[in-house]
Write an enzyme that holds these catalytic residues in place. Sequence first.
Site, PDB file in Angstrom:
ATOM      1  CG  LEU A  66      -2.061  -1.074   0.836  1.00  0.00           C
ATOM      2  CD1 LEU A  66      -3.116  -1.176   2.072  1.00  0.00           C
ATOM      3  CD2 LEU A  66      -3.078  -0.411  -0.193  1.00  0.00           C
ATOM      4  NE  ARG A  67       4.169   0.445  -3.902  1.00  0.00           N
ATOM      5  CZ  ARG A  67       5.284  -0.636  -4.331  1.00  0.00           C
ATOM      6  NH1 ARG A  67       5.963  -1.028  -3.317  1.00  0.00           N
ATOM      7  NH2 ARG A  67       5.088  -0.939  -5.553  1.00  0.00           N
ATOM      8  CG  ASP A 308       2.903  -9.655  -5.159  1.00  0.00           C
ATOM      9  OD1 ASP A 308       2.939  -9.307  -3.820  1.00  0.00           O
ATOM     10  OD2 ASP A 308       3.723 -10.176  -5.931  1.00  0.00           O
ATOM     11  CG  HIS A 312       5.964   0.628  -9.247  1.00  0.00           C
ATOM     12  ND1 HIS A 312       7.009   0.846  -8.237  1.00  0.00           N
ATOM     13  CD2 HIS A 312       6.154  -0.858  -9.615  1.00  0.00           C
ATOM     14  CE1 HIS A 312       7.552  -0.385  -7.878  1.00  0.00           C
ATOM     15  NE2 HIS A 312       7.098  -1.553  -8.765  1.00  0.00           N
TER      16      HIS A 312
END
Lengths: 430, 331
Positions: A66-67, A308, A312
């Site tokens: 989830l960054r 997964d 980006h």
Amino acid sequence: MNLIIQQARLLDPRSGTDQITDVYIQDGLILAIGEPPQLTSFQADERVNAAGMWLMPGAIDLATWLREPGLDHKATLASETRAAVASGVTTLCYQPEPATSIDNSAAVNLIRKINQGLQLAKVEVIGNMTFKLEGKRLCNIGGLRRVGCVGVTNGWQPFENLNVLRRAMEYTSTHDLTVFMYPLEHGLAAAGVMHEGEVSTRLGLPAIPSAAETVAVAQIIALMELTGSRVHFCRLSAAGSVRLIRQAKREGLAVTADVAAHQLYLTERNVLDFDPLCHVRPPLRAQADRDALLEGLSDGTIDAICSDHQPHELDAKLAPFQQTEPGISALETLVPLTLRLAEEGVLPLLSALAKITANPAAIIASPAGCIAPGAPADLVLLKPEVLWDFSLATMRSQGKNTPFAGWSFQGQVQRTFLAGRTVYQAQEAN
Amino acid sequence: MHPHLKPGPLPLSMQLAPGNQLNHFLTVEGLPYQLLHDIMDRAEQFVTLPAKQQKKAPLLRGKTVMNLFFENSTRTRVTFEIAAQRLGADVINLDIRTSSTAKGETLLDTVRNLEAMNADMFVVRHEHAGTAQFIARYSAPHISVLNAGDGRHAHPTQAMLDMFTIRQKKGAFEPLKVAIVGDVLHSRVARSQIHALTTLLTGEVRVIGPKTLIPAHIERMGVKVFHNLDEGLRDVDVVIMLRLQRERMAGALLPSEREFAKLYGLNEQRLELTKPDSIVMHPGPINRGVEIDTEVADGVRSVILEQVTNGIAVRMAVMAMIMGGNTGSAA
């Protein structure tokens, strides 16, 4: 908010139910199925006419990178939970990585707090197994357990040595938590960026042999026998791994496994002509591996399918192959690709759905993932006959790095409920 | 997002415009048989033309060729430079270390900047496979890209100068047995040679080396694999020796240079196993006493220096065919 969802085809993999019926929802929970509730004074605020639609449990994704916080330029909880519910996923498992380490309860609470302001999807957290994922010192795994982490992991980061892994597994099992292992022998993987085989030879790319995964799977299984711990294997890609886990299950070890949905459709051949959108970890492997993964799904060796999801920014994929970052923005294709397995006859419909609902729910001990009285009303209504094209233009994730743009899928999400609240509703155009 | 900047595959088809006109020269893979012969025919014309006359046919006058070498290689760069100059182009050499781009500027930023300086052709060498294809895909449409070596992937002008040398010495490819010996795993030259030799319908292509230096499933590229040099050399018409990099010892791929020289080095005795009129090639620079003995490298069968001379003609041919319009005869 009380609801009746009327005359949908109810698909519940946990109970094996596949029938047209009504579902009664009260205070965020499923109250009754079929017959109206007798003893309560149930008053519906809305009756949803769902004739012709499918009603399934909201999908549970075991691995979502989830960054946020730390890598917000790639994605945020806001952008990704919105994408999740529009595609039929209602529970996400937050996957820590070096830049978004989950070392302590404060990190868990921060994610909870961000998500409380959003309230679109549930976000469960997988904590760090070692401090900063460095593979050296144990995290406060007991504390992570207390604040509700559903498991711990070291992600793709290596352990300093097998003794650290052994102790980490033992300590985690002391707290009755599942270890999420990413099987990779880093020495064998070296600087590889794709599967070692015909295509890596042709393209001249440094390669990762299948043995880099199977060697690690075998080591971890041996350590499970030593430590008695419960392990969930993340992202199988090689035929040999499926064989080893099948054997371990036969021997009664507490082992489960998942596969990323894209591994079921793509192979090393999709990397040809250096497509950075097919740069993933573990790498896309040979056709025989893909066949073995499908067989493993079918015979129950592989319990779950996950996205997964790795969103980006554009620049991360706009470089020569070796310089690009691995990963697919895969959240929005999880449900469509899983439904497609049923459509193509690889799995019966309920078995396919089990891989993204009941089975992952069992792995993280979530009460969701089923349609049963008392369960949270995390539900998805979809129109089974609608054919639609997946496109970058309509994609909701902040990351547009998908090789599936242009693919046609059958069955489109119409409405998503989280604890009985509508968190997504399709436009009425179609 | 600018539609031009969409990440995705880098299709080989962009090398060719309709009518098999060369747009770029990125890899030999996928190029038609006839085009490979056209390149060699064109090179033949440049070889037979005296240097002074070549300057009277400046096919690239007014064009700017930029040598983008992200990896060191004086020799290759110089042959490209000479080739471009003989065709009348302005040549600019840029030594761009990968580290400087790693400091912040992306590869695309670098390319954009050079485009803005009115470049017409980029000659690219880079340590990573696929870089020339990447630059070709994302450069402005008027820019042509010539691959001077990308990682382990391709080195198409080297392969074509080797083919040209073989054709000069042997004529047709169909009856030939060709052996490529040594570090095939790390060799972009070997990969391009294999594509060229198979496209040209060479009778038999062999690769010879220890298992550590032969990449997985290479037989699917249409070659026969040998791990024993003596067996592999038997009756071949052409022996191509590859350069052995020193760093291979560190990676546990080989025990020592000495053992490699003993087992896979070409010496006069072993040369006896090949056809009596066989030729010996090497893309250079050679490690005397490692992959090849001095007696062989400087012997009568060696065509190593002719390869260097032919390198200029082949690079002129490719540049002329890319920038000079049709694939027909020279001026």
